[in-house]
Design a protein around this motif. Structure first.
Motif, mmCIF file in Angstrom:
data_model
loop_
_atom_site.group_PDB
_atom_site.id
_atom_site.type_symbol
_atom_site.label_atom_id
_atom_site.label_comp_id
_atom_site.label_asym_id
_atom_site.label_seq_id
_atom_site.Cartn_x
_atom_site.Cartn_y
_atom_site.Cartn_z
ATOM 1 N N ILE A 74 0.424 -5.879 1.742
ATOM 2 C CA ILE A 74 1.716 -5.359 2.208
ATOM 3 C C ILE A 74 1.498 -4.258 3.238
ATOM 4 N N ILE A 75 0.598 -3.338 2.946
ATOM 5 C CA ILE A 75 0.327 -2.242 3.882
ATOM 6 C C ILE A 75 -0.191 -2.802 5.201
ATOM 7 N N ARG A 76 -1.103 -3.759 5.128
ATOM 8 C CA ARG A 76 -1.660 -4.366 6.343
ATOM 9 C C ARG A 76 -0.565 -5.068 7.163
ATOM 10 N N LYS A 77 0.376 -5.671 6.464
ATOM 11 C CA LYS A 77 1.445 -6.425 7.133
ATOM 12 C C LYS A 77 2.432 -5.511 7.863
ATOM 13 N N VAL A 78 2.727 -4.349 7.289
ATOM 14 C CA VAL A 78 3.742 -3.483 7.902
ATOM 15 C C VAL A 78 3.172 -2.297 8.662
ATOM 16 N N SER A 79 1.940 -1.896 8.362
ATOM 17 C CA SER A 79 1.420 -0.668 8.959
ATOM 18 C C SER A 79 1.190 -0.710 10.465
ATOM 19 N N PRO A 80 0.884 -1.858 11.103
ATOM 20 C CA PRO A 80 0.725 -1.811 12.559
ATOM 21 C C PRO A 80 1.995 -1.348 13.278
ATOM 22 N N ASN A 81 3.137 -1.575 12.660
ATOM 23 C CA ASN A 81 4.410 -1.211 13.273
ATOM 24 C C ASN A 81 4.955 0.115 12.757
ATOM 25 N N ALA A 82 4.243 0.749 11.848
ATOM 26 C CA ALA A 82 4.790 1.940 11.201
ATOM 27 C C ALA A 82 3.988 3.183 11.542
ATOM 28 N N SER A 83 4.718 4.250 11.765
ATOM 29 C CA SER A 83 4.076 5.550 11.978
ATOM 30 C C SER A 83 4.277 6.400 10.725
ATOM 31 N N VAL A 84 3.890 5.819 9.603
ATOM 32 C CA VAL A 84 4.133 6.425 8.298
ATOM 33 C C VAL A 84 2.832 6.392 7.499
ATOM 34 N N THR A 85 2.637 7.371 6.654
ATOM 35 C CA THR A 85 1.494 7.374 5.750
ATOM 36 C C THR A 85 1.831 6.544 4.523
ATOM 37 N N PHE A 86 0.935 5.632 4.165
ATOM 38 C CA PHE A 86 1.114 4.807 2.972
ATOM 39 C C PHE A 86 0.146 5.254 1.883
ATOM 40 N N ARG A 87 0.648 5.232 0.668
ATOM 41 C CA ARG A 87 -0.190 5.432 -0.511
ATOM 42 C C ARG A 87 0.095 4.256 -1.436
ATOM 43 N N LYS A 88 -0.787 4.031 -2.370
ATOM 44 C CA LYS A 88 -0.563 2.936 -3.321
ATOM 45 C C LYS A 88 -0.899 3.388 -4.725
ATOM 46 N N LYS A 89 -0.188 2.817 -5.675
ATOM 47 C CA LYS A 89 -0.390 3.170 -7.082
ATOM 48 C C LYS A 89 -0.193 1.925 -7.921
ATOM 49 N N HIS A 90 -1.115 1.692 -8.842
ATOM 50 C CA HIS A 90 -1.027 0.559 -9.764
ATOM 51 C C HIS A 90 -0.959 1.126 -11.175
ATOM 52 N N LEU A 91 0.115 0.810 -11.891
ATOM 53 C CA LEU A 91 0.316 1.308 -13.248
ATOM 54 C C LEU A 91 0.479 0.144 -14.217
ATOM 55 N N TYR A 92 0.420 0.452 -15.486
ATOM 56 C CA TYR A 92 0.611 -0.537 -16.540
ATOM 57 C C TYR A 92 1.709 -0.071 -17.471
ATOM 58 N N GLY A 93 2.541 -1.012 -17.894
ATOM 59 C CA GLY A 93 3.584 -0.670 -18.851
ATOM 60 C C GLY A 93 4.871 -1.416 -18.563
ATOM 61 N N ILE A 94 5.963 -0.829 -18.969
ATOM 62 C CA ILE A 94 7.298 -1.401 -18.742
ATOM 63 C C ILE A 94 7.747 -0.933 -17.367
ATOM 64 N N ALA A 95 8.000 -1.868 -16.469
ATOM 65 C CA ALA A 95 8.204 -1.566 -15.047
ATOM 66 C C ALA A 95 9.220 -0.460 -14.792
#
Length: 145
Positions: A74-95
């Protein structure tokens, strides 16, 4: 800094939510978008415990790999067009609960999410994650169709 949280699950509505968040964040100085993916915890699947802890570890490893790959894609798909910092987080549990807890703990300014990521059957059985987040979150929530 303007901090936006975008829960993703690989669905088209979730990707549209990412695009909307990028659009919102692009106008803000030092904006940051955190993409969050919540895997169901193996403890929520009773048959795992019958097989044993090794299956729990295997499932968690597969979920971790697939979740991180999806976030990177997702980051690769949108980041070329975005001037925004992306972070990512993967969690476990009830969404819905994990999304709201994370947003509250990290003091997000906005949650942007798709209106549905699972099929109609899943929504009837499990309830709508976006509806639960809308009611549980302490920050504003934008639902993208």
């Amino acid at each position: 800094m303007y901090r936006i949280l975008v829960p993703v699950d690989g669905s088209e509505p979730a990707f549209r939510a990412v695009q909307e968040a990028v659009s919102i964040a692009s106008g803000k100085k030092d904006a940051e978008i955190t993409l969050i993916y919540v895997s169901p915890s193996p403890v929520y699947f009773p048959f795992y415990s019958m097989v044993g802890p090794s299956l729990d570890a295997d499932v968690k490893q597969i979920e971790e790999k697939e979740g991180n790959q999806m976030l990177e894609d997702i980051i690769r798909k949108v980041s070329p067009n975005a001037s925004v910092t992306f972070r990512k987080k993967h969690l476990y549990g009830i969404a819905a609960q994990e999304i709201c807890d994370y947003a509250n703990d990290t003091k997000k300014d906005l949650i942007v999410m798709g209106n549905r990521g699972m099929g109609a059957f899943g929504q009837v059985i499990l309830g709508s994650v976006s509806n639960k987040v809308l009611h549980l979150a302490k920050c504003p929530v934008m639902i993208v169709k």
